[in-house]
Motif scaffolding. Structure first.
Motif, PDB file in Angstrom:
ATOM      1  N   ALA A 317       0.823  -1.214   0.000  1.00 11.94           N
ATOM      2  CA  ALA A 317       0.000   0.000   0.000  1.00 11.94           C
ATOM      3  C   ALA A 317       0.855   1.260   0.000  1.00 11.94           C
ATOM      4  O   ALA A 317       0.411   2.319  -0.460  1.00 11.94           O
ATOM      5  CB  ALA A 317      -0.932  -0.005   1.209  1.00 11.94           C
ATOM      6  N   ALA A 318       2.110   1.171   0.503  1.00  8.38           N
ATOM      7  CA  ALA A 318       2.968   2.358   0.575  1.00  8.38           C
ATOM      8  C   ALA A 318       3.371   2.853  -0.803  1.00  8.38           C
ATOM      9  O   ALA A 318       3.633   4.042  -0.984  1.00  8.38           O
ATOM     10  CB  ALA A 318       4.208   2.040   1.402  1.00  8.38           C
ATOM     11  N   GLY A 319       3.410   1.938  -1.812  1.00  9.39           N
ATOM     12  CA  GLY A 319       3.735   2.365  -3.168  1.00  9.39           C
ATOM     13  C   GLY A 319       5.219   2.266  -3.490  1.00  9.39           C
ATOM     14  O   GLY A 319       6.035   1.868  -2.652  1.00  9.39           O
ATOM     15  N   PRO A 320       5.589   2.649  -4.725  1.00  9.32           N
ATOM     16  CA  PRO A 320       6.988   2.526  -5.179  1.00  9.32           C
ATOM     17  C   PRO A 320       7.915   3.509  -4.464  1.00  9.32           C
ATOM     18  O   PRO A 320       7.473   4.506  -3.919  1.00  9.32           O
ATOM     19  CB  PRO A 320       6.902   2.831  -6.678  1.00  9.32           C
ATOM     20  N   VAL A 321       9.219   3.176  -4.531  1.00  8.51           N
ATOM     21  CA  VAL A 321      10.249   4.020  -3.906  1.00  8.51           C
ATOM     22  C   VAL A 321      11.306   4.364  -4.952  1.00  8.51           C
ATOM     23  O   VAL A 321      11.346   3.761  -6.031  1.00  8.51           O
ATOM     24  CB  VAL A 321      10.902   3.269  -2.716  1.00  8.51           C
ATOM     25  N   PRO A 322      12.186   5.334  -4.676  1.00 12.42           N
ATOM     26  CA  PRO A 322      13.262   5.663  -5.617  1.00 12.42           C
ATOM     27  C   PRO A 322      14.134   4.444  -5.920  1.00 12.42           C
ATOM     28  O   PRO A 322      14.345   3.591  -5.055  1.00 12.42           O
ATOM     29  CB  PRO A 322      14.059   6.744  -4.884  1.00 12.42           C
ATOM     30  N   ARG A 323      14.658   4.377  -7.148  1.00 11.30           N
ATOM     31  CA  ARG A 323      15.417   3.208  -7.583  1.00 11.30           C
ATOM     32  C   ARG A 323      16.629   2.934  -6.720  1.00 11.30           C
ATOM     33  O   ARG A 323      16.959   1.778  -6.448  1.00 11.30           O
ATOM     34  CB  ARG A 323      15.879   3.414  -9.038  1.00 11.30           C
ATOM     35  N   GLU A 324      17.355   3.964  -6.301  1.00 10.87           N
ATOM     36  CA  GLU A 324      18.569   3.729  -5.537  1.00 10.87           C
ATOM     37  C   GLU A 324      18.310   3.136  -4.145  1.00 10.87           C
ATOM     38  O   GLU A 324      19.227   2.646  -3.493  1.00 10.87           O
ATOM     39  CB  GLU A 324      19.375   5.026  -5.397  1.00 10.87           C
ATOM     40  N   GLN A 325      17.037   3.194  -3.677  1.00  5.93           N
ATOM     41  CA  GLN A 325      16.702   2.614  -2.378  1.00  5.93           C
ATOM     42  C   GLN A 325      15.946   1.289  -2.504  1.00  5.93           C
ATOM     43  O   GLN A 325      15.802   0.557  -1.529  1.00  5.93           O
ATOM     44  CB  GLN A 325      15.845   3.607  -1.566  1.00  5.93           C
ATOM     45  N   ARG A 326      15.476   0.998  -3.697  1.00  9.93           N
ATOM     46  CA  ARG A 326      14.588  -0.137  -3.890  1.00  9.93           C
ATOM     47  C   ARG A 326      15.246  -1.459  -3.493  1.00  9.93           C
ATOM     48  O   ARG A 326      14.692  -2.246  -2.722  1.00  9.93           O
ATOM     49  CB  ARG A 326      14.142  -0.188  -5.354  1.00  9.93           C
ATOM     50  N   ASP A 327      16.466  -1.723  -4.004  1.00  9.29           N
ATOM     51  CA  ASP A 327      17.107  -3.017  -3.749  1.00  9.29           C
ATOM     52  C   ASP A 327      17.381  -3.235  -2.266  1.00  9.29           C
ATOM     53  O   ASP A 327      17.192  -4.341  -1.735  1.00  9.29           O
ATOM     54  CB  ASP A 327      18.414  -3.105  -4.543  1.00  9.29           C
ATOM     55  N   ARG A 328      17.818  -2.191  -1.571  1.00 13.61           N
ATOM     56  CA  ARG A 328      18.121  -2.342  -0.143  1.00 13.61           C
ATOM     57  C   ARG A 328      16.867  -2.647   0.663  1.00 13.61           C
ATOM     58  O   ARG A 328      16.852  -3.557   1.512  1.00 13.61           O
ATOM     59  CB  ARG A 328      18.783  -1.063   0.379  1.00 13.61           C
ATOM     60  N   LEU A 329      15.773  -1.907   0.393  1.00 15.11           N
ATOM     61  CA  LEU A 329      14.544  -2.115   1.151  1.00 15.11           C
ATOM     62  C   LEU A 329      13.931  -3.490   0.850  1.00 15.11           C
ATOM     63  O   LEU A 329      13.544  -4.230   1.765  1.00 15.11           O
ATOM     64  CB  LEU A 329      13.546  -1.001   0.834  1.00 15.11           C
ATOM     65  N   GLU A 330      13.831  -3.819  -0.438  1.00 13.59           N
ATOM     66  CA  GLU A 330      13.253  -5.104  -0.815  1.00 13.59           C
ATOM     67  C   GLU A 330      14.097  -6.256  -0.270  1.00 13.59           C
ATOM     68  O   GLU A 330      13.569  -7.268   0.196  1.00 13.59           O
ATOM     69  CB  GLU A 330      13.143  -5.210  -2.336  1.00 13.59           C
ATOM     70  N   GLY A 331      15.418  -6.093  -0.320  1.00 10.91           N
ATOM     71  CA  GLY A 331      16.296  -7.143   0.177  1.00 10.91           C
ATOM     72  C   GLY A 331      16.153  -7.352   1.677  1.00 10.91           C
ATOM     73  O   GLY A 331      16.160  -8.494   2.165  1.00 10.91           O
ATOM     74  N   GLY A 332      15.983  -6.264   2.447  1.00 12.79           N
ATOM     75  CA  GLY A 332      15.801  -6.391   3.891  1.00 12.79           C
ATOM     76  C   GLY A 332      14.524  -7.120   4.246  1.00 12.79           C
ATOM     77  O   GLY A 332      14.503  -8.002   5.126  1.00 12.79           O
ATOM     78  N   LEU A 333      13.438  -6.797   3.548  1.00 15.90           N
ATOM     79  CA  LEU A 333      12.171  -7.464   3.825  1.00 15.90           C
ATOM     80  C   LEU A 333      12.224  -8.927   3.406  1.00 15.90           C
ATOM     81  O   LEU A 333      11.677  -9.799   4.075  1.00 15.90           O
ATOM     82  CB  LEU A 333      11.029  -6.744   3.092  1.00 15.90           C
ATOM     83  N   ARG A 334      12.926  -9.199   2.310  1.00 19.36           N
ATOM     84  CA  ARG A 334      13.035 -10.573   1.832  1.00 19.36           C
ATOM     85  C   ARG A 334      13.802 -11.429   2.846  1.00 19.36           C
ATOM     86  O   ARG A 334      13.489 -12.609   3.048  1.00 19.36           O
ATOM     87  CB  ARG A 334      13.738 -10.585   0.476  1.00 19.36           C
ATOM     88  N   LYS A 335      14.801 -10.848   3.475  1.00 15.12           N
ATOM     89  CA  LYS A 335      15.563 -11.575   4.487  1.00 15.12           C
ATOM     90  C   LYS A 335      14.665 -11.989   5.663  1.00 15.12           C
ATOM     91  O   LYS A 335      14.752 -13.110   6.166  1.00 15.12           O
ATOM     92  CB  LYS A 335      16.723 -10.707   4.978  1.00 15.12           C
ATOM     93  N   VAL A 336      13.778 -11.081   6.096  1.00 16.09           N
ATOM     94  CA  VAL A 336      12.863 -11.403   7.193  1.00 16.09           C
ATOM     95  C   VAL A 336      11.908 -12.519   6.776  1.00 16.09           C
ATOM     96  O   VAL A 336      11.638 -13.466   7.519  1.00 16.09           O
ATOM     97  CB  VAL A 336      12.079 -10.151   7.632  1.00 16.09           C
TER      98      VAL A 336
END
Length: 414
Positions: A317-336
């Motif tokens: 629901a929060a929506g898309p984020v800037p490209r330079e932050q996308r991989d870090r955020l998605e990767g952190g959630l994927r780890k959890v």
């Protein structure tokens, strides 16, 4: 009249009329007349004439023996001195001078043969050298494709030809003709190559003209993903097309790069504007990621999955984020998410009745086997059978080790 003078000089005398004679093997020969003094003075004068002549012979000997005087020049000097000795107006051992000149004649003849042999040797070496020059030139004409170095080497070969000694005229002309033909053949082959190269480069230029036209046609596109892929394909085609002439290559590359830069600069500007508007979304996801990471380490897989599912709904629901932050955020959630999944797998394994039953059966079997082996060990010890005792002990040790592992596995289902 003056009295005839009979001189004690072995080589000459002065007659009473003043005539001066020299004695030779062929007899006396008049060499002059003396009227102005005593006979001794006449003899001394004509002896000096002899000494002068002997000095010339000696000087010629020194030149022939000590210098590289040409045989022809030496022979001419010998002939001149031989004539001078034969007609000499002098008193002395003229035969000795003639003999010395004969010796010089033999020496010069030998020297002439040596010079002739040396000249023939030099000509043979020069012929070998020039044949080698021609052979190399012909190899270059037939085989070389390094046109610049080949042309330079042919020019060097011409200079080497000029520096080499001359050989007989017929051979010299024939070899020079072959050298000239090789240079001409090389020049023709090089001309044909570059003509073909020009034609090939013209084809490359046409191909790159088409690439540039495609690149310029899509420079204003706003279909960012598709157009970027097209530009990557065009760049690959550019690299594999080959090189046109330098002038055409530079001009076409400037146009291609200009179109490409126009598109990517426009895309970057749009992405930068969009990324700025997505910064707030990134802040929300930063908070959600912090909340998700609090689930680690997972102690209750079921509760963690419920919480994570709720977080994922809020994340989307929060929506898309800037490209330079996308991989870090998605990767952190994927780890959890992976940690929760592993905890769920472990929980399922512990609650699986079939797996627990298999683990319990393994433990029971090993315990029964150990009891039987211990009885066998007691009997072997009582009977005094050391070999059987050793085998039983080793078997018991092994099964106790297996039992520890089996009991540990069973404990995981508790």
């Amino acid at each position: 009249m003056r009295e005839d003078t009979v001189s004690t000089d072995p080589w000459g005398r002065v007659d009473d009329d003043g005539t001066v004679y020299v004695r030779t093997a062929e007899g006396e020969r008049a060499v002059g007349s003396w009227q102005a003094g005593e006979p001794e003075e006449a003899l001394a004068y004509f002896h000096r004439k002899y000494d002068e002549l002997a000095g010339q012979v000696q000087l010629l000997e020194q030149r022939v023996k000590g210098t590289d005087l040409a045989p022809a020049q030496a022979e001419a000097s010998i002939v001149k001195l031989r004539e001078a000795v034969a007609d000499a107006h002098a008193i002395g051992d003229l035969a000795a001078l003639t003999a010395r000149l004969d010796g010089l004649t033999e020496l010069v003849a030998k020297r002439r043969e040596e010079v002739k042999a040396a000249r023939e040797q030099a000509r043979a070496e020069a012929r070998t050298t020039k044949e080698g020059i021609v052979a190399e030139a012909e190899r270059i004409a037939d085989e070389t494709t390094h046109w610049k170095s080949g042309g330079e080497r042919l020019r060097e070969l011409v200079e080497e030809w000029k520096a080499a000694d001359r050989i007989d005229r017929v051979t010299e002309a024939a070899l020079w003709k072959r050298l000239s033909a090789a240079r001409t053949a090389f020049a023709k082959r090089r001309k044909v190559y570059f003509a073909g190269l020009d034609e090939q480069r013209e084809g490359i230029r046409a191909a790159k003209e088409a690439i540039v036209a495609e690149a310029e046609a899509i420079a204003d596109s706003t279909d960012w993903a598709q157009t970027a892929a097209v530009y990557r394909d065009l760049m690959q085609r550019w690299k594999t097309a080959g090189r046109a002439s330098r002038e055409a290559e530079d001009e076409l590359w400037a146009r291609f790069k200009g179109a490409q830069d126009q598109f990517f600069h426009a895309r970057s500007a749009v992405f930068a504007e969009r990324d700025a508007s997505l910064a707030a979304n990134a802040e929300v996801k930063e908070e959600l990621l912090i909340e998700a990471e609090k689930l680690l380490p997972v102690t209750d897989a079921r509760s963690a999955r419920v919480t994570l599912r709720n977080l994922l709904e809020r994340w989307e629901a929060a929506g898309p984020v800037p490209r330079e932050q996308r991989d870090r955020l998605e990767g952190g959630l994927r780890k959890v998410d992976e940690a929760v999944r592993k905890a769920e797998d472990a929980e399922w394994k512990r609650s699986n009745p079939e797996a627990r039953a298999r683990a319990q059966s393994t433990v029971d079997q090993l315990r029964t086997s150990i009891e039987q082996l211990e009885k066998r060990l007691g009997k072997a010890q009582a009977a005094g059978r050391p070999k059987d005792v050793k085998e039983a002990e080793e078997a018991i040790t092994a099964r106790r080790s297996w039992l520890q592992e089996a009991e540990r596995t069973l404990a995981e289902f508790s």
